[in-house]
Design an enzyme around this catalytic site. Sequence first.
Site, short mmCIF file in Angstrom:
data_model
loop_
_atom_site.label_atom_id
_atom_site.label_comp_id
_atom_site.label_asym_id
_atom_site.label_seq_id
_atom_site.Cartn_x
_atom_site.Cartn_y
_atom_site.Cartn_z
N TYR A 109 2.53 -7.87 16.11
CA TYR A 109 2.89 -6.61 15.44
C TYR A 109 4.15 -5.64 15.48
CZ TYR A 109 2.67 -2.83 12.12
OH TYR A 109 2.73 -1.89 11.40
N ASN A 126 -2.33 5.18 7.94
CA ASN A 126 -2.07 5.51 6.78
C ASN A 126 -3.65 5.28 5.78
OD1 ASN A 126 0.47 6.84 5.03
ND2 ASN A 126 0.23 6.29 7.53
N SER A 151 7.36 -7.18 16.99
CA SER A 151 8.31 -7.07 16.23
C SER A 151 8.60 -5.76 15.66
CB SER A 151 7.37 -7.95 14.69
OG SER A 151 6.28 -7.35 14.17
N LYS A 152 7.92 -4.87 15.16
CA LYS A 152 8.25 -3.06 15.23
C LYS A 152 9.05 -2.43 15.80
CE LYS A 152 6.83 -1.76 11.12
NZ LYS A 152 7.63 -1.98 10.26
N PHE A 172 0.97 -1.04 0.10
CA PHE A 172 0.12 0.11 0.36
C PHE A 172 0.45 1.45 0.16
CE2 PHE A 172 -2.06 2.82 3.62
CZ PHE A 172 -2.64 3.57 2.55
N THR A 214 5.96 2.92 12.87
CA THR A 214 4.94 3.13 13.41
C THR A 214 4.49 3.83 14.91
OG1 THR A 214 2.95 1.20 13.97
CG2 THR A 214 5.00 0.04 14.35
N ASP A 215 3.53 3.66 14.84
CA ASP A 215 3.27 4.36 16.33
C ASP A 215 3.58 3.14 16.94
OD1 ASP A 215 0.77 4.05 15.05
OD2 ASP A 215 0.25 5.47 15.57
N GLU A 216 2.52 2.17 16.74
CA GLU A 216 3.00 0.89 17.50
C GLU A 216 3.43 1.02 18.96
OE1 GLU A 216 0.10 -2.10 16.11
OE2 GLU A 216 -1.11 -0.93 15.09
P1 NAD Z 1 1.53 -3.34 2.79
O1 NAD Z 1 0.64 -4.67 3.68
O2 NAD Z 1 0.65 -3.28 2.38
O3 NAD Z 1 2.76 -4.04 2.20
C1 NAD Z 1 3.66 -4.91 2.60
C2 NAD Z 1 4.66 -4.99 1.57
O4 NAD Z 1 5.63 -5.51 1.70
C3 NAD Z 1 4.07 -5.72 0.42
O5 NAD Z 1 4.00 -5.36 -0.93
C4 NAD Z 1 4.67 -7.36 0.65
O6 NAD Z 1 4.30 -8.82 -0.47
C5 NAD Z 1 5.92 -7.32 1.12
N1 NAD Z 1 7.06 -7.64 2.31
C6 NAD Z 1 5.61 -8.91 2.85
N2 NAD Z 1 6.92 -9.26 3.57
C7 NAD Z 1 8.42 -9.36 2.43
C8 NAD Z 1 9.80 -9.40 2.28
N3 NAD Z 1 9.70 -11.14 3.23
N4 NAD Z 1 10.19 -9.13 1.48
C9 NAD Z 1 10.07 -8.83 0.79
N5 NAD Z 1 8.88 -7.79 1.19
C10 NAD Z 1 7.68 -8.10 1.23
O7 NAD Z 1 2.11 -2.27 4.19
P2 NAD Z 1 2.01 -0.97 4.50
O8 NAD Z 1 0.84 -0.58 4.63
O9 NAD Z 1 2.22 0.01 2.84
O10 NAD Z 1 3.12 -0.74 5.12
C11 NAD Z 1 4.50 -0.55 4.37
C12 NAD Z 1 5.26 0.11 5.69
O11 NAD Z 1 4.71 0.99 7.14
C13 NAD Z 1 5.73 -1.53 7.04
O12 NAD Z 1 6.65 -1.78 7.27
C14 NAD Z 1 4.31 -1.20 8.10
O13 NAD Z 1 4.77 -1.56 9.73
C15 NAD Z 1 4.66 0.34 8.03
N6 NAD Z 1 3.69 1.66 8.07
C16 NAD Z 1 2.25 1.33 7.74
C17 NAD Z 1 1.43 1.80 8.42
C18 NAD Z 1 -0.26 1.56 7.62
O14 NAD Z 1 -1.26 2.44 8.12
N7 NAD Z 1 -0.26 0.89 6.55
C19 NAD Z 1 1.76 2.74 9.27
C20 NAD Z 1 2.35 3.51 10.63
C21 NAD Z 1 4.04 2.58 10.02
O1 DAU Z 2 -0.93 2.57 13.06
C1 DAU Z 2 -0.21 2.25 12.61
C2 DAU Z 2 -0.38 1.26 12.27
O2 DAU Z 2 -1.57 1.55 12.05
C3 DAU Z 2 0.72 0.22 11.56
O3 DAU Z 2 1.50 0.14 11.81
C4 DAU Z 2 0.05 -1.09 11.26
O4 DAU Z 2 0.90 -1.67 9.93
C5 DAU Z 2 -1.23 -0.84 10.41
O5 DAU Z 2 -2.29 -2.49 10.23
C6 DAU Z 2 -3.30 0.28 11.05
O6 DAU Z 2 -2.93 -0.78 12.54
P1 DAU Z 2 -4.56 -0.72 13.23
O7 DAU Z 2 -4.07 -1.77 13.99
O8 DAU Z 2 -4.27 0.39 14.23
O9 DAU Z 2 -5.15 -0.46 11.62
P2 DAU Z 2 -6.28 -1.99 12.03
O10 DAU Z 2 -7.26 -0.83 10.13
O11 DAU Z 2 -6.28 -3.21 11.32
O12 DAU Z 2 -7.75 -1.06 12.42
C7 DAU Z 2 -7.56 0.54 13.52
C8 DAU Z 2 -8.97 0.43 13.98
O13 DAU Z 2 -9.87 -0.17 13.65
C9 DAU Z 2 -8.46 -0.43 15.44
O14 DAU Z 2 -9.01 0.29 16.63
C10 DAU Z 2 -8.83 -1.70 14.74
C11 DAU Z 2 -10.20 -1.50 14.44
N1 DAU Z 2 -10.98 -2.30 13.82
C12 DAU Z 2 -10.07 -2.40 12.61
C13 DAU Z 2 -10.65 -3.76 11.53
C14 DAU Z 2 -10.19 -3.86 10.68
C15 DAU Z 2 -12.36 -2.33 13.47
O15 DAU Z 2 -13.25 -1.55 14.21
N2 DAU Z 2 -13.21 -3.47 13.29
C16 DAU Z 2 -11.58 -3.46 11.34
O16 DAU Z 2 -12.33 -4.59 10.81
#
Ligand code: NAD
Ligand code: DAU
Length: 345
Positions: A149, A179, A152-153, A11, A124-126
Amino acid sequence: MKVLLTGGAGFIGSNLVRLLLHDAPDLEITNLDKLTYAGNLESLAGVANSPRYRFVRADVADARAVERVFAKGFDAVLHLAAETHVDRSLEDAAPFLRTNVLGTHVLLEAARRHGIGRFVHISTDEVYGSAPAGAFFDESAPLHPSSPYAASKAAADLLVSSYVHTFHVPAVILRCTNNFGPYQFPEKLLPLAIANALEDRPLPVYGDGMQERDWIYVEDYCRAIHLALERGRPGEIYNVSAGRPRANLDVLRALLALVGKPESLIRFVEDRPGHDRRYALDSGKFRSELAWAPQNDFERALAATVEWNRANAEWLERCRSGAYRNYYRRHYTERKKTLERWQSS
Ligand code: NAD
Ligand code: DAU
């Protein structure tokens, strides 16, 4: 500048590839991605033919494969590849440890050996855990990860810091909030809720829905990553956030109002085990040092994301493979049973 970007088929990664190819004409990007269930090369359609872009399918935890890629020579690494969904880490933490911890270690080792000039680690903020009401964590807050998760981060962050301290790897760590935007896999709250709302299907809300997340539009975050690549100070950790935490229920109500669907679509379901109540970051350091601020207001960005989903129904449909349908059944249709299994096993 030659950049190795990991996780570019995901993403944030695919949005970042697109932004960098557009905004940074001096960059050449190699996208290293394993193409897990979350990786999708269709998300890069339109940019994949650029002469400044190439794709390598590889696993970041595979040291030999990573070494072969590094041998091509890079100036910088943008490390995004990860297992990212909290609920999946409750079901099976093993891929999270392998990719997020061991994979980061493999990249750090390669970066050290090859004298990489800049390493941007996407965290991540997590890692900070839940913030008390009214509090906004800055970078000095202690790490209190709650889920496998998040743990691990946090482990990966500590490894990065150790490589900065011991081996002078010039790494920058970014910790960002939730995001949303185009090309997000429909397991995360917003893309799942948008898809369900548009199809008049229930929107699952964990627990009481009063958990808070601070939503940032992916384009704003990608601009932040670009700035960190250009001007982040090695060894520094930076929080990145929009600065306005919202309750999940309020976010879903705003979505339903936007698409003209009734609030009766909201369905309260069993809570996520260990669910963090509130994420809230103070991103003042990044804003002042790198002159960054989010440019997209939440409501307008949400409307743009809904429009993107309407216009890209085929992309979404292809994400919903048989494996996705099984995931949905386990986590939603049979949620109670699945949670009981997690707690008892
Ligand atoms: P995503 O799950 O959409 O995509 C992850 C990508 O990593 C995929 O393309 C997958 O194929 C690739 N991948 C997974 N394992 C792999 C491996 N072993 N080797 C090579 N590629 C691999 O993730 P995202 O939401 O785009 O998040 C990207 C980064 O941002 C992550 O590090 C996540 O922890 C961090 N992050 C995400 C959010 C969010 O809200 N999405 C917020 C804060 C931080
Ligand atoms: O905060 C940053 C993180 O945001 C990233 O590091 C992670 O990769 C990303 O997955 C995301 O984690 P969250 O757990 O916050 O995101 P998620 O979209 O899974 O959930 C957002 C909030 O919504 C959380 O409080 C859980 C709740 N939720 C989620 C899902 C999927 C629901 O209530 N219903 C749902 O079906």
